[in-house]
Enzyme design. Structure first.
Site, PDB file in Angstrom:
ATOM      1  N   ARG A  47       0.828  -1.201   0.000  1.00  0.00           N
ATOM      2  CA  ARG A  47       0.000   0.000   0.000  1.00  0.00           C
ATOM      3  C   ARG A  47       0.873   1.267   0.000  1.00  0.00           C
ATOM      4  O   ARG A  47       0.531   2.268  -0.613  1.00  0.00           O
ATOM      5  CB  ARG A  47      -0.873  -0.035   1.257  1.00  0.00           C
ATOM      6  CG  ARG A  47      -2.062   0.878   1.207  1.00  0.00           C
ATOM      7  CD  ARG A  47      -2.737   0.883   2.561  1.00  0.00           C
ATOM      8  NE  ARG A  47      -3.604  -0.274   2.727  1.00  0.00           N
ATOM      9  CZ  ARG A  47      -4.914  -0.235   2.491  1.00  0.00           C
ATOM     10  NH1 ARG A  47      -5.484   0.886   2.104  1.00  0.00           N
ATOM     11  NH2 ARG A  47      -5.660  -1.304   2.659  1.00  0.00           N
ATOM     12  N   LYS A 154       2.258 -18.646   8.156  1.00  0.00           N
ATOM     13  CA  LYS A 154       1.427 -18.893   9.316  1.00  0.00           C
ATOM     14  C   LYS A 154       1.102 -17.558  10.005  1.00  0.00           C
ATOM     15  O   LYS A 154       1.854 -16.610   9.792  1.00  0.00           O
ATOM     16  CB  LYS A 154       2.128 -19.854  10.281  1.00  0.00           C
ATOM     17  CG  LYS A 154       3.360 -19.268  10.987  1.00  0.00           C
ATOM     18  CD  LYS A 154       3.820 -20.149  12.095  1.00  0.00           C
ATOM     19  CE  LYS A 154       3.511 -19.573  13.439  1.00  0.00           C
ATOM     20  NZ  LYS A 154       4.353 -18.474  13.879  1.00  0.00           N
ATOM     21  N   ASP A 183       5.972 -23.235   6.961  1.00  0.00           N
ATOM     22  CA  ASP A 183       6.287 -23.417   8.373  1.00  0.00           C
ATOM     23  C   ASP A 183       7.816 -23.428   8.362  1.00  0.00           C
ATOM     24  O   ASP A 183       8.431 -24.410   7.938  1.00  0.00           O
ATOM     25  CB  ASP A 183       5.745 -24.762   8.863  1.00  0.00           C
ATOM     26  CG  ASP A 183       6.060 -24.993  10.335  1.00  0.00           C
ATOM     27  OD1 ASP A 183       7.186 -24.659  10.752  1.00  0.00           O
ATOM     28  OD2 ASP A 183       5.203 -25.506  11.064  1.00  0.00           O
ATOM     29  N   HIS A 184       8.426 -22.319   8.760  1.00  0.00           N
ATOM     30  CA  HIS A 184       9.863 -22.191   8.469  1.00  0.00           C
ATOM     31  C   HIS A 184      10.702 -23.251   9.195  1.00  0.00           C
ATOM     32  O   HIS A 184      11.823 -23.523   8.801  1.00  0.00           O
ATOM     33  CB  HIS A 184      10.374 -20.766   8.737  1.00  0.00           C
ATOM     34  CG  HIS A 184      10.602 -20.443  10.169  1.00  0.00           C
ATOM     35  ND1 HIS A 184       9.584 -20.124  11.022  1.00  0.00           N
ATOM     36  CD2 HIS A 184      11.734 -20.399  10.916  1.00  0.00           C
ATOM     37  CE1 HIS A 184      10.082 -19.893  12.221  1.00  0.00           C
ATOM     38  NE2 HIS A 184      11.385 -20.050  12.197  1.00  0.00           N
ATOM     39  N   ASP A 241       1.232 -19.899  18.408  1.00  0.00           N
ATOM     40  CA  ASP A 241       2.398 -19.356  17.706  1.00  0.00           C
ATOM     41  C   ASP A 241       3.454 -20.434  17.431  1.00  0.00           C
ATOM     42  O   ASP A 241       4.122 -20.392  16.403  1.00  0.00           O
ATOM     43  CB  ASP A 241       2.996 -18.238  18.579  1.00  0.00           C
ATOM     44  CG  ASP A 241       4.101 -17.472  17.878  1.00  0.00           C
ATOM     45  OD1 ASP A 241       3.885 -17.050  16.736  1.00  0.00           O
ATOM     46  OD2 ASP A 241       5.192 -17.309  18.475  1.00  0.00           O
ATOM     47  N   HIS A 246       5.115 -25.412  14.483  1.00  0.00           N
ATOM     48  CA  HIS A 246       6.498 -25.891  14.536  1.00  0.00           C
ATOM     49  C   HIS A 246       6.663 -27.149  15.410  1.00  0.00           C
ATOM     50  O   HIS A 246       7.292 -28.119  14.992  1.00  0.00           O
ATOM     51  CB  HIS A 246       7.436 -24.810  15.091  1.00  0.00           C
ATOM     52  CG  HIS A 246       7.300 -23.473  14.412  1.00  0.00           C
ATOM     53  ND1 HIS A 246       7.043 -23.347  13.070  1.00  0.00           N
ATOM     54  CD2 HIS A 246       7.389 -22.209  14.884  1.00  0.00           C
ATOM     55  CE1 HIS A 246       6.984 -22.053  12.755  1.00  0.00           C
ATOM     56  NE2 HIS A 246       7.183 -21.350  13.844  1.00  0.00           N
ATOM     57  N   LYS A 346       9.081 -18.005  25.714  1.00  0.00           N
ATOM     58  CA  LYS A 346       9.914 -16.819  25.482  1.00  0.00           C
ATOM     59  C   LYS A 346      10.527 -16.416  26.815  1.00  0.00           C
ATOM     60  O   LYS A 346      10.017 -16.758  27.880  1.00  0.00           O
ATOM     61  CB  LYS A 346       9.060 -15.691  24.919  1.00  0.00           C
ATOM     62  CG  LYS A 346       8.491 -16.028  23.531  1.00  0.00           C
ATOM     63  CD  LYS A 346       8.291 -14.798  22.679  1.00  0.00           C
ATOM     64  CE  LYS A 346       7.680 -15.132  21.336  1.00  0.00           C
ATOM     65  NZ  LYS A 346       8.661 -15.509  20.319  1.00  0.00           N
TER      66      LYS A 346
HETATM   67  C1  BG6 Z   1       7.894 -17.840  14.619  1.00  0.00           C
HETATM   68  C2  BG6 Z   1       7.118 -17.322  15.789  1.00  0.00           C
HETATM   69  O1  BG6 Z   1       7.084 -18.668  13.818  1.00  0.00           O
HETATM   70  O2  BG6 Z   1       9.011 -18.598  15.086  1.00  0.00           O
HETATM   71  C3  BG6 Z   1       8.010 -16.465  16.668  1.00  0.00           C
HETATM   72  O3  BG6 Z   1       6.025 -16.534  15.317  1.00  0.00           O
HETATM   73  C4  BG6 Z   1       9.244 -17.229  17.072  1.00  0.00           C
HETATM   74  O4  BG6 Z   1       7.313 -16.023  17.829  1.00  0.00           O
HETATM   75  C5  BG6 Z   1       9.918 -17.845  15.849  1.00  0.00           C
HETATM   76  O5  BG6 Z   1      10.119 -16.307  17.698  1.00  0.00           O
HETATM   77  C6  BG6 Z   1      11.044 -18.764  16.261  1.00  0.00           C
HETATM   78  O6  BG6 Z   1      11.762 -19.126  15.121  1.00  0.00           O
HETATM   79  P1  BG6 Z   1      13.295 -19.539  15.217  1.00  0.00           P
HETATM   80  O7  BG6 Z   1      13.657 -19.937  13.825  1.00  0.00           O
HETATM   81  O8  BG6 Z   1      14.017 -18.307  15.695  1.00  0.00           O
HETATM   82  O9  BG6 Z   1      13.372 -20.649  16.194  1.00  0.00           O
END
Ligand code: BG6
Length: 508
Positions: A47, A154, A183-184, A241, A246, A346
């Protein structure tokens, strides 16, 4: 590795953080590895009004700050930046997509790049179906002249109902094969290595079941708080989250049956079966099987850090969990009766993700063991940091008698000095370009994960008596989560051998 065929990547939400911090450095890395298509361009959409020049210089800044690549001559970065352009768009307005379409075809023609397009939605999730709908209306989802792939980030919904609704809306417009849900964690080398460890080695699989495994533990700890994401996080929490995606994906890969091939559905079918076999946690069992916590203010290595409720964007009476630990079972022949423990949070002491397989004790103790050495055999798959694998087993202590000491046999990825480990986004973007969806969450997997999480969400929402425990920032979460692991002398594994002074690095 093969180069993908020619294509154009369109990123919605291109002025946002994800694009400059993660996507651009990843695409640039592909450029450095010579893994981008011969004819390739990126069109950023958003935008905010930017000229191509503004957009390029922002993206260059992002790459210079967040890329792990070294580009000593610097010419590649400028060549890469030259392939970026920007298109200002109101994503909700159908007429803007007609202009986008014209721009896209014009660019494809200029480049002689054909008509393969990837659309990346790096936008708030509420926009996904609207963007897909507008692309569809503009004829940009039609695959007769080339492929059209859609990447979404996600969260895939907020709960089971909204997750199903999102899938339903997307399926009205595009096919499941066109959708790549990121989903990284699945893009992390070490997560994929779970498959290789299990299925490339003959020694583990015969032991990988209820006969030899006592329990499985998965920890994903972060030392950071919610940072600038308080607004998003407060309506999400650790269960949505991290666990729904994950952690459950890691459970799937750890517990699945051997797939018949590496074909994408073959692996995802096995993950799905695991998630379908998770024993649902009944509302009455939630307090005993699920522990939630929220970090409170504390001083970590001399620095004061605020409690969660004092973070920007967080309600002062928030009951959102920043920590969750769950004990559950998988109801199938392989795992019946074996407890699985997962925890994430966290503001824990360090950043570490690992899978720990605790093997059963020997049936008879012949030797004198070290005090506390009750579980002699553990296999630890370290996802991050100090990626690698560690096996713990017993050896004779030199000297008289038969004293036994627990020792480690380990492998660290970093010892493969000549091997470059690609980032998760780099791997996943390459896979989309190649049309390989193995490492992406399929619709039914996402919905089944929501099914497992839903009774917990409901119990928390409906029963105000279920406690949310405070835990001081910099500690391993509420101490009551230790009670989840029953048995004499058993506890969560303490994952750090050496916690460095700044508390950020945790050696395997
Ligand atoms: C993300 C979450 O998908 O993964 C975050 O939204 C989290 O809250 C993150 O910090 C953690 O990813 P990684 O690769 O740093 O373990």
């Amino acid at each position: 590795m093969e180069k993908p065929g020619n294509l154009i990547l369109v990123i919605f939400g291109a002025s946002g953080d994800l694009t400059s911090r993660k996507l651009m450095p990843a695409i640039f890395s592909l450029k450095m590895q010579k893994l981008l298509p011969e004819k390739f361009a990126v069109i950023g959409c958003g935008r905010t009004e930017f000229s191509d020049t503004d957009f390029r210089s922002r993206m260059k800044e992002g790459i210079l700050s967040f890329s792990e690549e070294k580009d000593p001559e610097g010419f590649l970065i400028d060549e890469f930046i030259g392939s970026l352009s920007y298109f200002s768009i109101d994503s909700t307005k159908a007429s803007d997509y007609i202009k986008l379409k014209e721009g896209l075809y014009k660019k494809a023609k200029e480049l002689d790049a054909g008509e393969n397009f990837i659309f990346y939605m790096a936008t708030p999730p509420s926009m996904y179906s609207k963007i897909a709908e507008n692309l569809h209306r503009a004829g940009l989802a039609d695959q007769s002249a080339g492929f059209r792939r859609f990447i979404i980030e996600k969260p895939f919904g907020y709960d089971l109902g909204s997750g199903m609704e999102l899938n339903r809306k997307l399926h009205e417009l595009i096919t499941e094969e066109q959708i790549y849900r990121i989903d990284h964690y699945l893009g992390k080398e070490t997560v994929q290595n779970v498959l290789v460890t299990r299925f490339a080695n003959g020694i583990f699989e015969p032991l990988w079941n209820r006969n030899y495994i006592h329990r499985v533990e998965i920890t994903s700890a972060e030392s950071i708080g919610v940072e600038e994401r308080g607004g998003y996080y407060d309506s999400s929490g650790a269960l949505r989250d991290m666990v729904q995606n994950h952690l459950l994906q890691m459970v799937g890969l750890t517990a699945m049956e051997p797939p018949s091939s590496l074909e994408s559905n073959s692996i995802r079918n096995e993950v799905l079966k695991v998630l379908q076999s998770l024993q649902p946690i009944q509302a009455a069992d939630v307090p005993g099987q699920v522990i939630r916590g929220q970090y409170t203010g504390s001083t970590i290595r001399g620095k004061c850090v605020p409690g969660y409720r004092y973070e920007k964007g967080v309600a002062e009476d928030s009951r959102t969990e920043t920590y969750v630990a769950i004990k559950f079972f998988i109801n199938n022949w392989r795992w019946g009766g074996v407890p699985f423990y997962i925890r994430t949070g966290k503001r824990l002491p360090t950043r570490v993700t690992e899978i720990v397989i605790h093997f059963k004790k020997t049936p008879h103790h012949l030797f004198q063991r070290e005090v506390g050495n009750l579980n002699s055999n553990q296999l630890i798959i370290r996802i991050q940091p100090d990626e690698g694998i560690l096996m713990k087993f017993d050896m004779k202590e030199p000297g008289a008698g038969f004293n036994v000491k627990n020792v480690n046999m380990d492998f660290h990825y970093k010892d493969l000095a000549d091997v470059r480990v690609p980032s998760a986004y780099e791997r996943l973007l390459y896979d989309v370009m190649m049309g390989d969806s193995t490492l992406f969450s399929r619709d039914d997997v996402v919905e089944t994960a929501w099914k497992f999480v839903e009774p917990i969400q409901k119990a928390w929402a409906n029963d105000p008596e279920i406690k949310i425990y405070g835990y001081p920032s910099g500690t391993w979460g509420p101490s009551v989560s230790n009670d989840l692991i029953e048995g004499c002398g058993l506890a969560w594994r303490y994952p750090c051998k050496n916690l460095s002074d700044d508390g950020l690095y945790c050696e395997l």
